[in-house]
Design a protein around this motif. Structure first.
Motif, PDB file in Angstrom:
ATOM      1  N   ALA A 137       3.748   5.644  -3.004  1.00  0.00           N
ATOM      2  CA  ALA A 137       5.025   6.251  -3.381  1.00  0.00           C
ATOM      3  C   ALA A 137       5.202   6.273  -4.891  1.00  0.00           C
ATOM      4  CB  ALA A 137       6.172   5.471  -2.729  1.00  0.00           C
ATOM      5  N   ALA A 138       4.721   5.219  -5.561  1.00  0.00           N
ATOM      6  CA  ALA A 138       4.801   5.203  -7.027  1.00  0.00           C
ATOM      7  C   ALA A 138       3.891   6.264  -7.626  1.00  0.00           C
ATOM      8  CB  ALA A 138       4.425   3.818  -7.547  1.00  0.00           C
ATOM      9  N   ALA A 139       2.683   6.394  -7.078  1.00  0.00           N
ATOM     10  CA  ALA A 139       1.730   7.362  -7.617  1.00  0.00           C
ATOM     11  C   ALA A 139       2.227   8.794  -7.472  1.00  0.00           C
ATOM     12  CB  ALA A 139       0.376   7.197  -6.920  1.00  0.00           C
ATOM     13  N   ILE A 140       2.921   9.069  -6.379  1.00  0.00           N
ATOM     14  CA  ILE A 140       3.382  10.441  -6.141  1.00  0.00           C
ATOM     15  C   ILE A 140       4.480  10.845  -7.118  1.00  0.00           C
ATOM     16  CG2 ILE A 140       5.321  10.218  -4.509  1.00  0.00           C
ATOM     17  CD1 ILE A 140       3.814  12.227  -2.728  1.00  0.00           C
ATOM     18  N   ALA A 141       5.097   9.845  -7.768  1.00  0.00           N
ATOM     19  CA  ALA A 141       6.156  10.147  -8.731  1.00  0.00           C
ATOM     20  C   ALA A 141       5.636  10.908  -9.951  1.00  0.00           C
ATOM     21  CB  ALA A 141       6.844   8.855  -9.179  1.00  0.00           C
ATOM     22  N   LEU A 142       4.331  10.890 -10.170  1.00  0.00           N
ATOM     23  CA  LEU A 142       3.787  11.673 -11.290  1.00  0.00           C
ATOM     24  C   LEU A 142       4.139  13.151 -11.155  1.00  0.00           C
ATOM     25  CD1 LEU A 142       0.191  10.381 -12.138  1.00  0.00           C
ATOM     26  CD2 LEU A 142       2.283  10.126 -13.469  1.00  0.00           C
TER      27      LEU A 142
ATOM     28  N   THR B 208       2.187   1.658 -10.667  1.00  0.00           N
ATOM     29  CA  THR B 208       1.131   1.786  -9.660  1.00  0.00           C
ATOM     30  C   THR B 208       0.054   0.742  -9.872  1.00  0.00           C
ATOM     31  OG1 THR B 208       1.550   4.188  -9.635  1.00  0.00           O
ATOM     32  CG2 THR B 208      -0.476   3.410  -8.590  1.00  0.00           C
ATOM     33  N   LEU B 209      -0.315   0.522 -11.126  1.00  0.00           N
ATOM     34  CA  LEU B 209      -1.333  -0.480 -11.454  1.00  0.00           C
ATOM     35  C   LEU B 209      -0.890  -1.882 -11.021  1.00  0.00           C
ATOM     36  CD1 LEU B 209      -3.980  -1.262 -12.916  1.00  0.00           C
ATOM     37  CD2 LEU B 209      -2.632  -1.444 -15.036  1.00  0.00           C
ATOM     38  N   ALA B 210       0.369  -2.220 -11.307  1.00  0.00           N
ATOM     39  CA  ALA B 210       0.869  -3.553 -10.975  1.00  0.00           C
ATOM     40  C   ALA B 210       0.935  -3.779  -9.474  1.00  0.00           C
ATOM     41  CB  ALA B 210       2.255  -3.750 -11.592  1.00  0.00           C
ATOM     42  N   ILE B 211       1.375  -2.763  -8.737  1.00  0.00           N
ATOM     43  CA  ILE B 211       1.459  -2.905  -7.276  1.00  0.00           C
ATOM     44  C   ILE B 211       0.073  -3.074  -6.679  1.00  0.00           C
ATOM     45  CG2 ILE B 211       2.178  -1.802  -5.127  1.00  0.00           C
ATOM     46  CD1 ILE B 211       4.298  -0.286  -6.797  1.00  0.00           C
ATOM     47  N   GLN B 212      -0.878  -2.270  -7.141  1.00  0.00           N
ATOM     48  CA  GLN B 212      -2.236  -2.378  -6.621  1.00  0.00           C
ATOM     49  C   GLN B 212      -2.847  -3.738  -6.966  1.00  0.00           C
ATOM     50  OE1 GLN B 212      -5.297   0.148  -8.308  1.00  0.00           O
ATOM     51  NE2 GLN B 212      -6.295   0.391  -6.326  1.00  0.00           N
ATOM     52  N   THR B 213      -2.576  -4.239  -8.157  1.00  0.00           N
ATOM     53  CA  THR B 213      -3.080  -5.559  -8.555  1.00  0.00           C
ATOM     54  C   THR B 213      -2.532  -6.643  -7.642  1.00  0.00           C
ATOM     55  OG1 THR B 213      -3.209  -4.847 -10.873  1.00  0.00           O
ATOM     56  CG2 THR B 213      -3.267  -7.213 -10.448  1.00  0.00           C
ATOM     57  N   ALA B 214      -1.210  -6.625  -7.424  1.00  0.00           N
ATOM     58  CA  ALA B 214      -0.583  -7.627  -6.562  1.00  0.00           C
ATOM     59  C   ALA B 214      -1.148  -7.559  -5.145  1.00  0.00           C
ATOM     60  CB  ALA B 214       0.933  -7.431  -6.545  1.00  0.00           C
ATOM     61  N   ALA B 215      -1.308  -6.350  -4.627  1.00  0.00           N
ATOM     62  CA  ALA B 215      -1.832  -6.184  -3.264  1.00  0.00           C
ATOM     63  C   ALA B 215      -3.274  -6.661  -3.164  1.00  0.00           C
ATOM     64  CB  ALA B 215      -1.724  -4.725  -2.834  1.00  0.00           C
TER      65      ALA B 215
ATOM     66  N   MET C 146       0.823  -1.206   0.000  1.00  0.00           N
ATOM     67  CA  MET C 146       0.000   0.000   0.000  1.00  0.00           C
ATOM     68  C   MET C 146       0.863   1.264   0.000  1.00  0.00           C
ATOM     69  SD  MET C 146      -3.125  -0.925   2.611  1.00  0.00           S
ATOM     70  CE  MET C 146      -4.477  -1.997   2.114  1.00  0.00           C
ATOM     71  N   VAL C 147       1.898   1.280   0.847  1.00  0.00           N
ATOM     72  CA  VAL C 147       2.785   2.448   0.883  1.00  0.00           C
ATOM     73  C   VAL C 147       3.561   2.561  -0.424  1.00  0.00           C
ATOM     74  CG1 VAL C 147       4.718   3.545   2.075  1.00  0.00           C
ATOM     75  CG2 VAL C 147       2.981   2.336   3.391  1.00  0.00           C
ATOM     76  N   THR C 148       3.988   1.421  -0.966  1.00  0.00           N
ATOM     77  CA  THR C 148       4.740   1.430  -2.224  1.00  0.00           C
ATOM     78  C   THR C 148       3.887   1.960  -3.368  1.00  0.00           C
ATOM     79  OG1 THR C 148       6.014  -0.489  -1.474  1.00  0.00           O
ATOM     80  CG2 THR C 148       6.108   0.029  -3.803  1.00  0.00           C
TER      81      THR C 148
END
Length: 516
Positions: A131-136, A334-341, A126-128
Protein backbone atom coordinates in the motif's frame (compact mmCIF):
# COMPACT_ATOMS: atom_id res chain seq x y z
CA UNK A 1 17.87 -23.20 33.98
CA UNK A 2 19.71 -20.03 32.98
CA UNK A 3 22.34 -19.80 30.32
CA UNK A 4 25.50 -18.42 31.93
CA UNK A 5 28.03 -16.57 29.85
CA UNK A 6 31.70 -16.27 30.77
CA UNK A 7 33.90 -13.46 29.56
CA UNK A 8 37.70 -13.16 29.69
CA UNK A 9 38.88 -11.27 32.73
CA UNK A 10 41.84 -9.73 30.95
CA UNK A 11 39.98 -6.72 29.62
CA UNK A 12 36.65 -5.04 30.08
CA UNK A 13 34.24 -6.01 27.30
CA UNK A 14 33.34 -3.39 24.73
CA UNK A 15 29.74 -2.20 24.44
CA UNK A 16 29.23 -4.28 21.29
CA UNK A 17 30.54 -7.39 23.06
CA UNK A 18 28.24 -6.67 25.99
CA UNK A 19 25.27 -6.42 23.61
CA UNK A 20 26.23 -9.70 21.94
CA UNK A 21 26.58 -11.39 25.30
CA UNK A 22 23.27 -9.88 26.34
CA UNK A 23 21.66 -11.50 23.30
CA UNK A 24 23.31 -14.79 24.21
CA UNK A 25 21.31 -14.86 27.44
CA UNK A 26 18.22 -15.47 25.28
CA UNK A 27 19.89 -18.39 23.52
CA UNK A 28 20.83 -16.56 20.30
CA UNK A 29 24.16 -15.80 18.66
CA UNK A 30 25.00 -12.32 17.35
CA UNK A 31 24.60 -12.74 13.58
CA UNK A 32 23.21 -9.40 12.42
CA UNK A 33 25.65 -6.48 12.30
CA UNK A 34 25.17 -4.20 15.29
CA UNK A 35 25.79 -0.79 13.72
CA UNK A 36 22.70 1.33 14.43
CA UNK A 37 22.79 4.35 16.69
CA UNK A 38 20.05 6.43 18.27
CA UNK A 39 18.98 8.42 15.21
CA UNK A 40 18.93 5.35 12.97
CA UNK A 41 16.76 3.58 15.55
CA UNK A 42 14.40 6.56 15.74
CA UNK A 43 14.30 6.78 11.94
CA UNK A 44 13.09 3.17 11.69
CA UNK A 45 9.94 3.95 13.68
CA UNK A 46 9.35 7.43 12.28
CA UNK A 47 9.67 6.31 8.66
CA UNK A 48 7.24 3.42 9.22
CA UNK A 49 4.59 5.90 10.44
CA UNK A 50 5.67 8.39 7.74
CA UNK A 51 3.16 11.17 8.39
CA UNK A 52 4.09 12.99 5.19
CA UNK A 53 3.04 9.93 3.21
CA UNK A 54 0.03 8.79 5.20
CA UNK A 55 -1.57 12.13 6.02
CA UNK A 56 -1.02 13.17 2.41
CA UNK A 57 -3.01 10.07 1.40
CA UNK A 58 -5.66 9.91 4.12
CA UNK A 59 -6.51 13.47 5.17
CA UNK A 60 -9.59 13.46 2.94
CA UNK A 61 -10.88 10.30 4.64
CA UNK A 62 -10.93 11.92 8.08
CA UNK A 63 -12.27 15.28 6.94
CA UNK A 64 -14.88 13.73 4.68
CA UNK A 65 -16.57 11.99 7.59
CA UNK A 66 -15.95 14.27 10.57
CA UNK A 67 -15.36 17.74 9.17
CA UNK A 68 -12.80 19.96 10.96
CA UNK A 69 -13.73 18.34 14.27
CA UNK A 70 -12.03 15.12 13.13
CA UNK A 71 -8.82 16.76 14.40
CA UNK A 72 -9.68 15.52 17.90
CA UNK A 73 -9.62 11.90 16.75
CA UNK A 74 -5.91 12.42 16.14
CA UNK A 75 -5.48 13.40 19.79
CA UNK A 76 -7.54 10.45 21.05
CA UNK A 77 -5.72 7.88 18.89
CA UNK A 78 -2.33 9.24 19.93
CA UNK A 79 -3.28 9.02 23.60
CA UNK A 80 -4.40 5.42 23.15
CA UNK A 81 -1.39 4.40 21.07
CA UNK A 82 0.98 6.07 23.53
CA UNK A 83 -0.23 3.74 26.29
CA UNK A 84 0.60 0.86 23.94
CA UNK A 85 4.00 2.40 23.19
CA UNK A 86 4.79 2.69 26.91
CA UNK A 87 4.18 -1.03 27.36
CA UNK A 88 6.23 -1.79 24.26
CA UNK A 89 9.06 0.36 25.64
CA UNK A 90 9.17 -1.71 28.83
CA UNK A 91 9.32 -4.91 26.82
CA UNK A 92 11.94 -3.54 24.41
CA UNK A 93 14.18 -2.80 27.38
CA UNK A 94 13.91 -6.37 28.65
CA UNK A 95 13.70 -8.34 25.41
CA UNK A 96 15.98 -6.60 22.86
CA UNK A 97 15.41 -9.22 20.16
CA UNK A 98 14.55 -8.99 16.46
CA UNK A 99 10.94 -9.83 15.68
CA UNK A 100 9.78 -7.72 18.59
CA UNK A 101 6.01 -8.29 18.51
CA UNK A 102 6.46 -12.03 18.06
CA UNK A 103 9.15 -12.29 20.73
CA UNK A 104 7.32 -10.15 23.29
CA UNK A 105 3.98 -11.94 22.87
CA UNK A 106 5.72 -15.31 22.91
CA UNK A 107 7.42 -14.58 26.20
CA UNK A 108 4.32 -13.06 27.79
CA UNK A 109 1.63 -15.41 26.44
CA UNK A 110 3.31 -18.59 25.24
CA UNK A 111 4.10 -20.21 21.90
CA UNK A 112 0.61 -20.16 20.38
CA UNK A 113 -0.01 -16.50 21.21
CA UNK A 114 3.46 -15.54 20.00
CA UNK A 115 3.13 -17.42 16.74
CA UNK A 116 -0.23 -15.88 15.86
CA UNK A 117 1.01 -12.39 16.75
CA UNK A 118 3.91 -12.90 14.36
CA UNK A 119 1.61 -14.41 11.73
CA UNK A 120 -0.73 -11.40 11.88
CA UNK A 121 2.16 -8.95 11.66
CA UNK A 122 3.84 -10.68 8.73
CA UNK A 123 0.68 -10.57 6.62
CA UNK A 124 -0.18 -7.02 7.70
CA UNK A 125 3.29 -5.67 7.00
CA UNK A 126 3.38 -7.20 3.54
CA UNK A 127 0.07 -5.56 2.60
CA UNK A 128 1.15 -2.30 4.25
CA UNK A 129 4.39 -2.25 2.25
CA UNK A 130 2.43 -2.78 -0.97
CA UNK A 131 0.00 0.00 0.00
CA UNK A 132 2.90 2.36 0.70
CA UNK A 133 4.58 1.52 -2.60
CA UNK A 134 1.41 2.20 -4.59
CA UNK A 135 1.35 5.74 -3.21
CA UNK A 136 4.06 6.66 -5.71
CA UNK A 137 1.32 6.79 -8.34
CA UNK A 138 -0.33 9.62 -6.41
CA UNK A 139 2.90 11.65 -6.40
CA UNK A 140 5.31 10.97 -9.27
CA UNK A 141 3.01 11.65 -12.28
CA UNK A 142 2.19 14.99 -10.64
CA UNK A 143 5.93 15.77 -10.46
CA UNK A 144 6.56 14.88 -14.11
CA UNK A 145 4.15 13.48 -16.66
CA UNK A 146 6.89 11.16 -17.91
CA UNK A 147 6.32 8.98 -14.84
CA UNK A 148 2.92 8.07 -16.32
CA UNK A 149 4.46 5.34 -18.47
CA UNK A 150 1.26 3.36 -19.09
CA UNK A 151 -1.65 5.30 -20.58
CA UNK A 152 -2.44 8.91 -19.79
CA UNK A 153 -4.85 8.80 -16.85
CA UNK A 154 -2.93 8.87 -13.53
CA UNK A 155 -5.98 8.16 -11.37
CA UNK A 156 -5.55 5.01 -9.26
CA UNK A 157 -9.08 3.92 -10.12
CA UNK A 158 -8.52 4.06 -13.90
CA UNK A 159 -7.13 1.07 -15.78
CA UNK A 160 -4.02 2.91 -16.96
CA UNK A 161 -3.45 4.52 -13.55
CA UNK A 162 -3.78 1.18 -11.78
CA UNK A 163 -1.35 -0.51 -14.18
CA UNK A 164 1.14 2.33 -13.88
CA UNK A 165 0.84 2.20 -10.08
CA UNK A 166 1.80 -1.49 -10.17
CA UNK A 167 4.80 -0.68 -12.38
CA UNK A 168 6.08 2.18 -10.20
CA UNK A 169 5.41 0.26 -7.01
CA UNK A 170 7.22 -2.80 -8.35
CA UNK A 171 10.29 -0.76 -9.26
CA UNK A 172 10.27 0.74 -5.77
CA UNK A 173 10.02 -2.69 -4.13
CA UNK A 174 12.91 -3.99 -6.23
CA UNK A 175 15.03 -1.07 -5.00
CA UNK A 176 14.08 -1.53 -1.35
CA UNK A 177 14.77 -5.26 -1.63
CA UNK A 178 18.26 -4.57 -3.00
CA UNK A 179 18.96 -2.05 -0.23
CA UNK A 180 17.76 -4.47 2.44
CA UNK A 181 19.99 -7.15 0.98
CA UNK A 182 23.28 -5.24 0.78
CA UNK A 183 23.50 -4.43 4.48
CA UNK A 184 21.97 -2.57 7.40
CA UNK A 185 24.53 0.23 7.02
CA UNK A 186 23.17 1.18 3.60
CA UNK A 187 19.61 0.78 4.81
CA UNK A 188 20.18 3.00 7.85
CA UNK A 189 22.06 5.68 5.90
CA UNK A 190 19.38 5.93 3.24
CA UNK A 191 16.62 5.78 5.84
CA UNK A 192 18.25 8.46 8.00
CA UNK A 193 18.75 10.79 5.02
CA UNK A 194 15.16 10.18 3.96
CA UNK A 195 13.81 10.83 7.45
CA UNK A 196 15.79 14.07 7.62
CA UNK A 197 14.24 15.13 4.32
CA UNK A 198 10.80 14.16 5.56
CA UNK A 199 11.18 16.12 8.80
CA UNK A 200 12.31 19.16 6.82
CA UNK A 201 9.31 18.69 4.52
CA UNK A 202 6.90 18.39 7.44
CA UNK A 203 8.27 21.56 9.03
CA UNK A 204 8.05 23.37 5.69
CA UNK A 205 4.44 22.26 5.13
CA UNK A 206 3.42 23.30 8.64
CA UNK A 207 5.14 26.65 8.18
CA UNK A 208 3.40 27.29 4.85
CA UNK A 209 0.01 26.34 6.25
CA UNK A 210 0.27 28.60 9.27
CA UNK A 211 1.64 31.56 7.31
CA UNK A 212 -1.23 31.26 4.80
CA UNK A 213 -4.00 30.70 7.34
CA UNK A 214 -7.40 32.19 6.45
CA UNK A 215 -9.10 31.16 9.72
CA UNK A 216 -8.08 30.61 13.31
CA UNK A 217 -7.38 27.40 15.26
CA UNK A 218 -10.95 27.45 16.60
CA UNK A 219 -11.84 25.76 13.31
CA UNK A 220 -11.27 22.41 15.06
CA UNK A 221 -14.43 23.08 17.10
CA UNK A 222 -16.49 23.03 13.90
CA UNK A 223 -18.21 19.73 13.16
CA UNK A 224 -18.92 20.59 9.55
CA UNK A 225 -21.91 18.85 8.06
CA UNK A 226 -23.30 16.34 10.60
CA UNK A 227 -23.12 12.72 9.60
CA UNK A 228 -26.05 10.47 8.89
CA UNK A 229 -27.96 8.64 11.61
CA UNK A 230 -27.12 8.19 14.44
CA UNK A 231 -25.65 11.66 14.13
CA UNK A 232 -22.31 13.40 14.25
CA UNK A 233 -20.88 11.18 16.96
CA UNK A 234 -20.99 8.19 14.64
CA UNK A 235 -19.44 10.18 11.79
CA UNK A 236 -16.68 11.37 14.14
CA UNK A 237 -15.89 7.81 15.19
CA UNK A 238 -15.61 6.78 11.54
CA UNK A 239 -13.31 9.74 10.85
CA UNK A 240 -10.97 8.38 13.54
CA UNK A 241 -10.00 5.57 11.20
CA UNK A 242 -7.68 8.03 9.46
CA UNK A 243 -5.56 8.45 12.60
CA UNK A 244 -5.79 4.74 13.37
CA UNK A 245 -4.40 3.92 9.92
CA UNK A 246 -1.49 6.35 10.33
CA UNK A 247 -0.21 5.76 13.86
CA UNK A 248 1.10 2.20 13.58
CA UNK A 249 4.60 0.82 13.20
CA UNK A 250 6.21 2.94 15.92
CA UNK A 251 7.63 -0.25 17.46
CA UNK A 252 10.01 -0.80 14.54
CA UNK A 253 12.94 0.21 16.73
CA UNK A 254 12.31 -3.03 18.59
CA UNK A 255 12.48 -5.00 15.34
CA UNK A 256 16.04 -3.74 14.81
CA UNK A 257 17.16 -4.34 18.40
CA UNK A 258 19.84 -6.87 17.43
CA UNK A 259 21.36 -4.31 15.08
CA UNK A 260 21.25 -1.42 17.58
CA UNK A 261 23.99 -0.49 20.02
CA UNK A 262 22.79 -0.71 23.64
CA UNK A 263 19.21 -1.53 22.55
CA UNK A 264 17.94 -1.89 26.11
CA UNK A 265 18.40 1.87 26.50
CA UNK A 266 17.98 3.11 22.92
CA UNK A 267 14.92 1.16 21.71
CA UNK A 268 12.54 2.19 24.53
CA UNK A 269 13.39 5.85 23.95
CA UNK A 270 13.03 5.73 20.21
CA UNK A 271 9.72 3.84 20.34
CA UNK A 272 8.22 6.64 22.44
CA UNK A 273 9.98 9.38 20.49
CA UNK A 274 8.97 8.07 17.04
CA UNK A 275 5.30 8.05 18.01
CA UNK A 276 5.43 11.39 19.83
CA UNK A 277 7.23 13.27 17.06
CA UNK A 278 4.89 11.76 14.47
CA UNK A 279 1.84 12.75 16.53
CA UNK A 280 3.00 16.33 17.09
CA UNK A 281 4.05 16.85 13.48
CA UNK A 282 0.91 15.20 12.11
CA UNK A 283 -1.37 17.15 14.46
CA UNK A 284 0.16 20.45 13.39
CA UNK A 285 -0.15 19.46 9.71
CA UNK A 286 -3.85 18.69 10.15
CA UNK A 287 -4.49 21.90 12.10
CA UNK A 288 -2.54 23.98 9.58
CA UNK A 289 -4.40 22.45 6.62
CA UNK A 290 -7.76 23.23 8.23
CA UNK A 291 -6.68 26.82 8.86
CA UNK A 292 -5.22 27.36 5.37
CA UNK A 293 -7.79 25.58 3.17
CA UNK A 294 -9.45 28.02 0.76
CA UNK A 295 -12.84 26.48 1.53
CA UNK A 296 -14.21 23.93 3.98
CA UNK A 297 -17.54 23.52 2.26
CA UNK A 298 -16.90 23.16 -1.49
CA UNK A 299 -16.20 19.43 -1.19
CA UNK A 300 -12.67 19.66 -2.55
CA UNK A 301 -10.93 19.25 0.80
CA UNK A 302 -12.66 15.92 1.38
CA UNK A 303 -12.11 14.77 -2.21
CA UNK A 304 -8.52 15.99 -2.74
CA UNK A 305 -7.09 16.30 0.76
CA UNK A 306 -3.77 18.07 1.36
CA UNK A 307 -2.87 18.50 -2.35
CA UNK A 308 -5.87 20.82 -2.64
CA UNK A 309 -4.54 23.09 0.12
CA UNK A 310 -0.95 22.96 -1.08
CA UNK A 311 -1.93 23.69 -4.66
CA UNK A 312 -3.80 26.78 -3.54
CA UNK A 313 -0.91 28.34 -1.62
CA UNK A 314 2.21 27.15 -3.46
CA UNK A 315 3.71 28.30 -6.71
CA UNK A 316 4.55 25.51 -9.14
CA UNK A 317 8.32 25.09 -8.39
CA UNK A 318 7.78 24.89 -4.63
CA UNK A 319 4.83 22.58 -5.06
CA UNK A 320 6.90 20.28 -7.24
CA UNK A 321 9.74 20.29 -4.71
CA UNK A 322 7.32 19.31 -1.97
CA UNK A 323 5.94 16.48 -4.08
CA UNK A 324 9.50 15.21 -4.53
CA UNK A 325 9.85 15.25 -0.75
CA UNK A 326 6.63 13.26 -0.44
CA UNK A 327 8.01 10.74 -2.95
CA UNK A 328 11.12 10.39 -0.76
CA UNK A 329 8.85 9.80 2.23
CA UNK A 330 7.00 7.07 0.29
CA UNK A 331 10.34 5.47 -0.56
CA UNK A 332 11.68 5.36 3.00
CA UNK A 333 8.28 4.29 4.36
CA UNK A 334 8.29 1.26 2.07
CA UNK A 335 11.91 0.56 2.95
CA UNK A 336 11.21 0.71 6.70
CA UNK A 337 8.18 -1.57 6.51
CA UNK A 338 10.04 -4.14 4.44
CA UNK A 339 12.99 -4.01 6.86
CA UNK A 340 10.75 -4.56 9.89
CA UNK A 341 8.93 -7.43 8.17
CA UNK A 342 12.18 -9.11 7.11
CA UNK A 343 13.50 -9.05 10.69
CA UNK A 344 10.23 -10.51 11.94
CA UNK A 345 10.41 -13.38 9.43
CA UNK A 346 14.07 -13.94 10.29
CA UNK A 347 13.28 -14.08 14.01
CA UNK A 348 10.46 -16.58 13.60
CA UNK A 349 12.47 -18.71 11.17
CA UNK A 350 15.42 -18.74 13.56
CA UNK A 351 13.06 -20.31 16.12
CA UNK A 352 12.01 -22.85 13.47
CA UNK A 353 8.45 -21.50 13.35
CA UNK A 354 8.12 -21.06 9.57
CA UNK A 355 8.39 -23.26 6.47
CA UNK A 356 11.89 -23.18 4.94
CA UNK A 357 13.18 -21.85 8.25
CA UNK A 358 16.78 -22.76 7.44
CA UNK A 359 16.74 -20.59 4.32
CA UNK A 360 14.78 -17.71 5.87
CA UNK A 361 17.00 -17.58 8.97
CA UNK A 362 20.28 -17.56 7.06
CA UNK A 363 22.31 -14.38 7.55
CA UNK A 364 24.78 -13.39 4.87
CA UNK A 365 28.17 -13.22 6.58
CA UNK A 366 29.38 -10.26 4.50
CA UNK A 367 26.32 -8.01 4.65
CA UNK A 368 25.06 -9.17 8.04
CA UNK A 369 21.48 -9.25 6.77
CA UNK A 370 18.88 -11.98 6.17
CA UNK A 371 18.52 -11.71 2.40
CA UNK A 372 15.89 -14.41 1.77
CA UNK A 373 13.14 -12.71 3.87
CA UNK A 374 13.69 -9.41 2.04
CA UNK A 375 13.41 -11.11 -1.36
CA UNK A 376 10.33 -13.05 -0.28
CA UNK A 377 8.60 -9.90 0.97
CA UNK A 378 9.43 -8.00 -2.21
CA UNK A 379 7.97 -10.75 -4.40
CA UNK A 380 4.80 -11.11 -2.31
CA UNK A 381 4.26 -7.35 -2.23
CA UNK A 382 4.53 -7.12 -6.02
CA UNK A 383 1.92 -9.88 -6.23
CA UNK A 384 -0.34 -7.95 -3.87
CA UNK A 385 0.12 -4.84 -6.01
CA UNK A 386 -1.27 -6.74 -8.99
CA UNK A 387 -4.63 -6.93 -7.18
CA UNK A 388 -5.01 -3.18 -7.66
CA UNK A 389 -4.71 -3.59 -11.41
CA UNK A 390 -7.61 -6.02 -11.37
CA UNK A 391 -9.80 -4.31 -8.77
CA UNK A 392 -8.76 -1.14 -6.92
CA UNK A 393 -11.70 -1.48 -4.49
CA UNK A 394 -10.41 -4.85 -3.29
CA UNK A 395 -6.88 -3.47 -2.90
CA UNK A 396 -8.19 -0.55 -0.83
CA UNK A 397 -10.15 -3.00 1.31
CA UNK A 398 -7.06 -5.16 1.83
CA UNK A 399 -5.12 -2.08 2.93
CA UNK A 400 -7.82 -1.26 5.50
CA UNK A 401 -8.13 -4.81 6.80
CA UNK A 402 -4.37 -5.20 7.34
CA UNK A 403 -4.53 -2.44 9.96
CA UNK A 404 -7.00 -4.60 11.91
CA UNK A 405 -4.40 -7.38 11.94
CA UNK A 406 -1.76 -4.98 13.30
CA UNK A 407 -4.03 -3.91 16.15
CA UNK A 408 -4.83 -7.56 16.92
CA UNK A 409 -1.10 -8.32 17.03
CA UNK A 410 -0.63 -5.41 19.45
CA UNK A 411 -3.38 -6.84 21.66
CA UNK A 412 -1.57 -10.17 21.67
CA UNK A 413 1.24 -8.35 23.45
CA UNK A 414 -0.68 -6.07 25.80
CA UNK A 415 -3.28 -8.62 26.97
CA UNK A 416 -0.78 -11.33 28.04
CA UNK A 417 1.38 -8.60 29.59
CA UNK A 418 -1.61 -7.41 31.61
CA UNK A 419 -2.29 -10.95 32.83
CA UNK A 420 1.34 -11.25 33.90
CA UNK A 421 1.08 -7.96 35.80
CA UNK A 422 -2.04 -9.16 37.58
CA UNK A 423 -0.06 -12.18 38.75
CA UNK A 424 2.63 -9.94 40.20
CA UNK A 425 5.13 -9.91 37.31
CA UNK A 426 6.81 -9.73 35.03
CA UNK A 427 10.03 -7.72 35.59
CA UNK A 428 13.15 -7.63 37.70
CA UNK A 429 13.27 -4.09 39.07
CA UNK A 430 17.07 -4.23 39.43
CA UNK A 431 17.76 -4.95 35.73
CA UNK A 432 20.18 -2.62 33.93
CA UNK A 433 21.34 -1.90 30.39
CA UNK A 434 24.84 -2.38 28.95
CA UNK A 435 26.03 0.84 30.63
CA UNK A 436 24.65 -0.13 34.03
CA UNK A 437 21.68 2.24 33.87
CA UNK A 438 18.26 1.13 35.20
CA UNK A 439 15.91 -0.07 32.47
CA UNK A 440 12.85 1.93 31.49
CA UNK A 441 9.93 1.02 33.73
CA UNK A 442 6.41 2.28 34.35
CA UNK A 443 6.66 1.27 37.97
CA UNK A 444 3.37 1.56 39.85
CA UNK A 445 1.78 3.07 36.73
CA UNK A 446 2.32 -0.16 34.82
CA UNK A 447 -1.02 -1.75 35.68
CA UNK A 448 -3.31 1.24 34.93
CA UNK A 449 -1.40 2.09 31.73
CA UNK A 450 -1.63 -1.54 30.62
CA UNK A 451 -5.39 -1.61 31.32
CA UNK A 452 -5.82 1.54 29.22
CA UNK A 453 -3.76 0.03 26.40
CA UNK A 454 -5.88 -3.12 26.30
CA UNK A 455 -9.15 -1.18 26.53
CA UNK A 456 -8.08 1.15 23.73
CA UNK A 457 -6.92 -1.77 21.58
CA UNK A 458 -10.20 -3.65 21.95
CA UNK A 459 -12.29 -0.57 21.12
CA UNK A 460 -10.14 0.21 18.09
CA UNK A 461 -10.35 -3.34 16.73
CA UNK A 462 -14.15 -3.12 16.92
CA UNK A 463 -14.12 0.31 15.27
CA UNK A 464 -11.78 -0.80 12.50
CA UNK A 465 -13.68 -4.03 11.86
CA UNK A 466 -17.21 -2.61 11.89
CA UNK A 467 -18.93 -3.54 8.58
CA UNK A 468 -19.30 -0.07 7.09
CA UNK A 469 -20.18 0.22 3.44
CA UNK A 470 -18.74 3.77 3.28
CA UNK A 471 -15.29 2.38 4.17
CA UNK A 472 -15.18 -1.07 2.61
CA UNK A 473 -17.62 -0.71 -0.29
CA UNK A 474 -17.93 3.02 -1.08
CA UNK A 475 -19.13 2.36 -4.65
CA UNK A 476 -21.81 -0.06 -3.48
CA UNK A 477 -20.81 -2.52 -6.19
CA UNK A 478 -19.62 -5.37 -3.92
CA UNK A 479 -21.80 -5.60 -0.77
CA UNK A 480 -19.78 -8.51 0.58
CA UNK A 481 -16.77 -6.22 0.99
CA UNK A 482 -18.35 -4.45 3.96
CA UNK A 483 -17.85 -7.69 5.92
CA UNK A 484 -14.28 -8.03 4.72
CA UNK A 485 -12.63 -7.24 8.07
CA UNK A 486 -14.27 -9.94 10.21
CA UNK A 487 -14.22 -12.42 7.32
CA UNK A 488 -10.53 -11.78 6.69
CA UNK A 489 -9.66 -12.17 10.36
CA UNK A 490 -11.49 -15.50 10.47
CA UNK A 491 -9.72 -16.64 7.30
CA UNK A 492 -6.30 -15.55 8.59
CA UNK A 493 -6.86 -17.36 11.90
CA UNK A 494 -8.01 -20.52 10.10
CA UNK A 495 -5.04 -20.45 7.73
CA UNK A 496 -2.76 -19.76 10.66
CA UNK A 497 -4.12 -22.78 12.51
CA UNK A 498 -3.28 -24.94 9.49
CA UNK A 499 0.22 -23.50 9.23
CA UNK A 500 1.00 -23.57 12.96
CA UNK A 501 4.19 -25.62 13.45
CA UNK A 502 3.70 -28.77 15.47
CA UNK A 503 7.35 -29.06 16.49
CA UNK A 504 8.66 -27.26 19.55
CA UNK A 505 10.24 -23.86 19.15
CA UNK A 506 13.98 -23.47 19.50
CA UNK A 507 15.22 -22.07 21.76
CA UNK A 508 12.54 -22.53 24.40
CA UNK A 509 12.23 -19.23 26.33
CA UNK A 510 11.18 -21.12 29.47
CA UNK A 511 14.64 -22.69 29.75
CA UNK A 512 16.62 -19.59 28.83
CA UNK A 513 17.50 -17.04 31.47
CA UNK A 514 17.02 -13.29 30.96
CA UNK A 515 17.31 -10.12 32.97
CA UNK A 516 13.56 -9.59 32.82
Amino acid sequence: MSLTLTRPAAAAPTASHQDAGDLGEFGYQQQLHRNLGRFASFAAGFSFVSILTTIFQLFGLGFGFGGPGFFWTWVVVFAGQFTVALNFAELAARYPISGAIYQWSRRMGGEVVGWFAGWFMILAQMVTAAAAAIALQVVLPAVWSGFQIIGDDPSLTSSSGAANAVLLGSVLLVLTTIINSIGVNWMSRINSIGVTCEIVGVVAVIGMFFTHAVRGPQVVLDTGVPGASPGYGWAWIVSGLMAAYVMVGFGSAGELAEETRNPRRVAPRTIRLALSVSAIGGGLMILGALMAAPSLTDGRLAAEGLPYVLGAILSSPWGTLLLVDVAIAVFICTLAIQTAASRLIFSMARDERLPASKVLSHVNARTGTPIAPAVLIGMVCIGILAVNMGNSAIFATLSSVCIVLIYLAYLMVTVPLLLRRLRGGPYDAAATDADGNPLFSLGRWGLPVNVLAVTYGLLMVVNLSWPRTEIFDPDGTMPLLQWSAPLTVVAVVALGALCFPRRAAHPNPVTIGARA
